[in-house]
Design a protein around this motif. Structure first.
Motif, PDB file in Angstrom:
ATOM      1  N   GLY A 185       0.808  -1.198   0.000  1.00  0.00           N
ATOM      2  CA  GLY A 185       0.000   0.000   0.000  1.00  0.00           C
ATOM      3  C   GLY A 185       0.849   1.258   0.000  1.00  0.00           C
ATOM      4  O   GLY A 185       2.061   1.218  -0.222  1.00  0.00           O
ATOM      5  N   PHE A 186       0.199   2.360   0.268  1.00  0.00           N
ATOM      6  CA  PHE A 186       0.838   3.662   0.280  1.00  0.00           C
ATOM      7  C   PHE A 186       1.702   3.800   1.531  1.00  0.00           C
ATOM      8  O   PHE A 186       1.369   3.288   2.592  1.00  0.00           O
ATOM      9  N   ALA A 187       2.813   4.490   1.398  1.00  0.00           N
ATOM     10  CA  ALA A 187       3.695   4.779   2.531  1.00  0.00           C
ATOM     11  C   ALA A 187       4.101   6.243   2.445  1.00  0.00           C
ATOM     12  O   ALA A 187       4.301   6.779   1.352  1.00  0.00           O
ATOM     13  N   TYR A 188       4.181   6.905   3.588  1.00  0.00           N
ATOM     14  CA  TYR A 188       4.554   8.318   3.617  1.00  0.00           C
ATOM     15  C   TYR A 188       5.246   8.646   4.924  1.00  0.00           C
ATOM     16  O   TYR A 188       5.110   7.919   5.907  1.00  0.00           O
ATOM     17  N   GLY A 189       5.991   9.729   4.910  1.00  0.00           N
ATOM     18  CA  GLY A 189       6.683  10.101   6.130  1.00  0.00           C
ATOM     19  C   GLY A 189       7.427  11.409   5.996  1.00  0.00           C
ATOM     20  O   GLY A 189       7.334  12.113   4.987  1.00  0.00           O
ATOM     21  N   ALA A 190       8.188  11.713   7.040  1.00  0.00           N
ATOM     22  CA  ALA A 190       8.957  12.955   7.097  1.00  0.00           C
ATOM     23  C   ALA A 190      10.215  12.694   7.913  1.00  0.00           C
ATOM     24  O   ALA A 190      10.306  11.713   8.650  1.00  0.00           O
ATOM     25  N   GLY A 191      11.168  13.593   7.756  1.00  0.00           N
ATOM     26  CA  GLY A 191      12.402  13.430   8.500  1.00  0.00           C
ATOM     27  C   GLY A 191      13.295  14.636   8.427  1.00  0.00           C
ATOM     28  O   GLY A 191      12.921  15.684   7.885  1.00  0.00           O
ATOM     29  N   ALA A 192      14.482  14.483   8.970  1.00  0.00           N
ATOM     30  CA  ALA A 192      15.477  15.552   9.000  1.00  0.00           C
ATOM     31  C   ALA A 192      16.838  14.945   8.734  1.00  0.00           C
ATOM     32  O   ALA A 192      17.072  13.761   8.981  1.00  0.00           O
ATOM     33  N   GLU A 193      17.736  15.785   8.221  1.00  0.00           N
ATOM     34  CA  GLU A 193      19.081  15.332   7.888  1.00  0.00           C
ATOM     35  C   GLU A 193      20.071  16.431   8.247  1.00  0.00           C
ATOM     36  O   GLU A 193      19.825  17.601   7.982  1.00  0.00           O
ATOM     37  N   TYR A 194      21.184  16.019   8.862  1.00  0.00           N
ATOM     38  CA  TYR A 194      22.259  16.962   9.168  1.00  0.00           C
ATOM     39  C   TYR A 194      23.539  16.478   8.492  1.00  0.00           C
ATOM     40  O   TYR A 194      24.049  15.397   8.797  1.00  0.00           O
ATOM     41  N   ALA A 195      24.057  17.284   7.553  1.00  0.00           N
ATOM     42  CA  ALA A 195      25.299  16.960   6.849  1.00  0.00           C
ATOM     43  C   ALA A 195      26.467  17.531   7.647  1.00  0.00           C
ATOM     44  O   ALA A 195      26.595  18.746   7.788  1.00  0.00           O
ATOM     45  N   PHE A 196      27.303  16.654   8.185  1.00  0.00           N
ATOM     46  CA  PHE A 196      28.465  17.116   8.955  1.00  0.00           C
ATOM     47  C   PHE A 196      29.718  17.209   8.098  1.00  0.00           C
ATOM     48  O   PHE A 196      30.749  17.659   8.578  1.00  0.00           O
ATOM     49  N   SER A 197      29.618  16.838   6.822  1.00  0.00           N
ATOM     50  CA  SER A 197      30.677  17.054   5.843  1.00  0.00           C
ATOM     51  C   SER A 197      29.997  17.116   4.469  1.00  0.00           C
ATOM     52  O   SER A 197      28.817  16.806   4.361  1.00  0.00           O
ATOM     53  N   PRO A 198      30.725  17.500   3.422  1.00  0.00           N
ATOM     54  CA  PRO A 198      30.079  17.578   2.103  1.00  0.00           C
ATOM     55  C   PRO A 198      29.515  16.241   1.601  1.00  0.00           C
ATOM     56  O   PRO A 198      28.602  16.224   0.788  1.00  0.00           O
ATOM     57  N   ARG A 199      30.005  15.121   2.089  1.00  0.00           N
ATOM     58  CA  ARG A 199      29.547  13.816   1.592  1.00  0.00           C
ATOM     59  C   ARG A 199      28.905  12.919   2.655  1.00  0.00           C
ATOM     60  O   ARG A 199      28.460  11.826   2.345  1.00  0.00           O
ATOM     61  N   SER A 200      28.838  13.344   3.904  1.00  0.00           N
ATOM     62  CA  SER A 200      28.317  12.499   4.982  1.00  0.00           C
ATOM     63  C   SER A 200      27.259  13.232   5.788  1.00  0.00           C
ATOM     64  O   SER A 200      27.389  14.418   6.056  1.00  0.00           O
ATOM     65  N   ALA A 201      26.225  12.471   6.205  1.00  0.00           N
ATOM     66  CA  ALA A 201      25.142  13.061   6.976  1.00  0.00           C
ATOM     67  C   ALA A 201      24.527  12.016   7.902  1.00  0.00           C
ATOM     68  O   ALA A 201      24.681  10.815   7.701  1.00  0.00           O
ATOM     69  N   ILE A 202      23.806  12.504   8.894  1.00  0.00           N
ATOM     70  CA  ILE A 202      22.988  11.681   9.779  1.00  0.00           C
ATOM     71  C   ILE A 202      21.538  11.999   9.441  1.00  0.00           C
ATOM     72  O   ILE A 202      21.166  13.160   9.280  1.00  0.00           O
ATOM     73  N   ARG A 203      20.713  10.951   9.325  1.00  0.00           N
ATOM     74  CA  ARG A 203      19.325  11.127   8.895  1.00  0.00           C
ATOM     75  C   ARG A 203      18.378  10.456   9.885  1.00  0.00           C
ATOM     76  O   ARG A 203      18.624   9.353  10.361  1.00  0.00           O
ATOM     77  N   LEU A 204      17.281  11.145  10.193  1.00  0.00           N
ATOM     78  CA  LEU A 204      16.219  10.642  11.059  1.00  0.00           C
ATOM     79  C   LEU A 204      14.926  10.639  10.257  1.00  0.00           C
ATOM     80  O   LEU A 204      14.604  11.646   9.614  1.00  0.00           O
ATOM     81  N   ASP A 205      14.197   9.514  10.266  1.00  0.00           N
ATOM     82  CA  ASP A 205      12.957   9.388   9.498  1.00  0.00           C
ATOM     83  C   ASP A 205      11.839   8.774  10.326  1.00  0.00           C
ATOM     84  O   ASP A 205      12.086   7.890  11.158  1.00  0.00           O
ATOM     85  N   TYR A 206      10.622   9.222  10.048  1.00  0.00           N
ATOM     86  CA  TYR A 206       9.403   8.551  10.494  1.00  0.00           C
ATOM     87  C   TYR A 206       8.639   8.179   9.226  1.00  0.00           C
ATOM     88  O   TYR A 206       8.464   9.022   8.337  1.00  0.00           O
TER      89      TYR A 206
END
Length: 135
Positions: A93-114
């Protein structure tokens, strides 16, 4: 509560729009006891494809929303007086969500999702924290 390992592969345009696919496998099940019956249940696997909109808010920090389609395999096993019953099903079925991302370098980041994964007779909610590597 169930736990799993998830991987995503995506493409982000220079604007706000992007797309991603994800796959996950369950590594733990939820166990409950009701009277003399023990029930163990969990998600075995999940695959999905999503459209994603990303909005930068500050240097290195952004929020995003995503929506798409999923296929998730679930299973349950119950045991009462030594008799075991197993059932499994595929939910889609359908899936949806939201999140945030923090890039601590030009190529790397930490991501949080619901993400909410909807199906005909059940909805599954997931929270994920992960490392992002941009190529």
């Amino acid at each position: 509560d169930n736990y799993g390992i998830q991987a995503r592969l995506g493409y982000q345009s220079s604007g706000i729009l992007g797309a991603e696919v994800e796959g996950s496998i369950g590594i733990s099940d939820d166990e409950d006891t009701v009277g003399a019956t023990t029930i163990e249940s969990g998600a075995e696997y999940s695959v999905g494809a999503f459209a994603r909109a990303k909005l930068p808010l500050a240097k290195g920090f952004s929020i995003h929303a995503r929506g798409g389609y999923h296929l998730t395999g679930v299973s349950a096993e119950s045991e009462t007086a030594g008799v075991t019953t197993e059932v499994s099903d595929d939910l889609d079925g359908f899936a949806y969500g939201a999140g945030a991302e923090y890039a601590f370098s030009p190529r790397s980041a930490i991501r949080l999702d619901y993400t909410r994964y909807e199906a005909d007779n059940i909805d599954l909610d997931a929270i994920s924290v992960g490392y992002t590597r941009m190529f």
